[in-house]
Scaffold this motif. Structure first.
Motif, PDB file in Angstrom:
ATOM      1  N   LEU A 135      -3.603  35.366  -0.651  1.00  0.00           N
ATOM      2  CA  LEU A 135      -3.340  35.637  -2.063  1.00  0.00           C
ATOM      3  C   LEU A 135      -4.199  34.762  -2.962  1.00  0.00           C
ATOM      4  N   LEU A 137      -4.334  33.363  -6.915  1.00  0.00           N
ATOM      5  CA  LEU A 137      -3.434  33.152  -8.053  1.00  0.00           C
ATOM      6  C   LEU A 137      -4.211  32.910  -9.341  1.00  0.00           C
ATOM      7  N   ARG A 173      -6.425  29.903  -4.094  1.00  0.00           N
ATOM      8  CA  ARG A 173      -6.216  30.839  -2.984  1.00  0.00           C
ATOM      9  C   ARG A 173      -5.457  30.171  -1.841  1.00  0.00           C
ATOM     10  N   LYS A 187       5.051  38.321  -3.853  1.00  0.00           N
ATOM     11  CA  LYS A 187       4.611  38.279  -5.250  1.00  0.00           C
ATOM     12  C   LYS A 187       5.717  37.734  -6.148  1.00  0.00           C
ATOM     13  N   CYS A 190       5.969  33.983  -5.827  1.00  0.00           N
ATOM     14  CA  CYS A 190       4.947  33.268  -6.591  1.00  0.00           C
ATOM     15  C   CYS A 190       5.286  33.270  -8.079  1.00  0.00           C
ATOM     16  N   VAL A 197       0.021  36.560  -9.305  1.00  0.00           N
ATOM     17  CA  VAL A 197      -0.870  36.970  -8.218  1.00  0.00           C
ATOM     18  C   VAL A 197      -1.937  37.893  -8.795  1.00  0.00           C
ATOM     19  N   LEU A 200      -4.018  40.391  -3.779  1.00  0.00           N
ATOM     20  CA  LEU A 200      -3.226  40.251  -2.549  1.00  0.00           C
ATOM     21  C   LEU A 200      -3.863  41.076  -1.452  1.00  0.00           C
ATOM     22  N   THR A 276      -0.694  43.419 -11.348  1.00  0.00           N
ATOM     23  CA  THR A 276      -1.777  42.615 -10.802  1.00  0.00           C
ATOM     24  C   THR A 276      -3.095  43.139 -11.294  1.00  0.00           C
TER      25      THR A 276
END
Length: 330
Positions: A135, A137, A173, A187, A190, A197, A200, A276
């Motif tokens: 992932l 961010l 990451r 997700k 996070c 995110v 992904l 996202t």
């Protein structure tokens, strides 16, 4: 087609599950040749099965199981009216159903099959499959974030939990392995810790990795691989769904800011996060992330999802073709 029980026929038609079919039969909403059937009725290819006057059709297809390395921009839905849906992108000559879910802008591995009963069973048992993600961010990954995300929330009182594997792979990451039975809403986890995110990628499901499977390509699974999936789906989870739900609520409840917690309706466990964006990156360690494939027997068939050709029984091997990126309208 050999005669089959009515509830299986309805399930194979893709209308609903066997259990739901039994309920429809009990309610008298199903007819066979314009007559009300019993629950144990068997039907053949010449029988006319209707639900609420809607005639059902079961296509005679060879059972197939695909592993697809989904690119970003593909919606994992069977609704053909949805832009860039996965069925149109694959254009495979079978009535496929996606198993599990990946967001439109996410990419990575997922299964599809025309075995409707097994597809539903695997989707229901989704958390029994170990999965690995990479992932990206919206802000730098900190040590505190990695510690919290590895814990997966507060454990059930009287129990202990083994921390999951996490590793920082760049400024923004990280990699995480979600073990069977734990919270798989990565997700949301996070977002509950204050991160968004931006990309992904699912790089492993159980022992299945994208080795020799480029983004936008798919391959058929061998019988041995399908049996492996059936065994995992049939394995009893060590944790009940209610216990998992309690742990998710504990994680999201204690991690979200007070204002966010107050905004959630009492008893509601759902929370929608921001969409996202497609900051696409690929992992250089995807091939190393999984164990050896469970494949045995004949060589898996590998094809492009752009224009698959009809397979003949007994065919093995395959070829690589174009990616969906050149065939899907944006």
């Amino acid at each position: 087609m050999e005669p089959k029980r009515l509830n299986k026929y309805i399930s194979d038609a893709g209308f609903c599950s066997r259990r739901e079919a039994d309920r429809l039969i009990e309610e008298g909403r199903v007819t066979v040749n314009n007559k009300t059937p019993d629950a144990g009725t068997k039907v053949g290819p010449k029988d006319k099965v209707r639900i609420d006057d809607e005639l059902l059709h079961v296509r005679e297809e060879e059972i197939v199981f695909l592993l697809f390395n989904k690119p970003a921009g593909i919606a994992t839905t069977t609704d053909l009216s949805v832009r860039n849906n996965i069925i149109s992108a694959l254009n495979y000559p079978a009535t496929l159903q996606p198993i599990g879910h990946l967001d439109r802008e996410a990419e990575g591995l997922m299964f599809l099959s025309n075995d409707t009963e097994l597809a539903r069973k695997m989707t229901k048992a989704d958390t029994r499959f170990e999965k690995e993600y990479v992932l990206t961010l919206d802000k730098p990954v900190t040590g505190e974030f990695l510690t919290r995300i590895s814990e997966g929330g507060a454990p059930t009182p009287g129990t202990s939990r083994k921390k999951v594997f996490v590793a920082k792979e760049g400024t923004n990451r990280f990699r995480i392995v979600l073990e069977p039975g734990m919270n798989h809403h990565i997700k949301r986890m996070c977002e509950a810790l204050g991160y968004k995110v931006t990309h992904l990628q699912r790089v492993r499901i159980a022992n299945f990795t994208p080795i020799k499977l480029q983004t936008g390509h798919w391959r058929t699974l061998t019988e041995a691989e399908v049996e492996t999936l059936k065994k995992i789906a049939g394995t009893k989870s060590g944790k009940s769904g209610a216990a998992t739900k309690r742990e998710e609520d504990a994680f999201f409840g204690e991690s979200l800011p007070a204002r966010s917690r107050a905004a959630r309706a009492p008893g509601s466990g759902k929370r929608s996060g921001p969409p996202t964006s497609g900051n696409k990156r690929t992992s250089n360690t995807d091939a190393r992330s999984g164990a050896k494939s469970a494949a045995t027997g004949r060589k898996p068939e590998v094809r492009s999802n752009a224009s698959p050709t009809k397979r003949t029984p007994g065919a093995s091997g395959g070829r690589r073709g174009r990616s969906t990126k050149g065939t899907t309208k944006r």
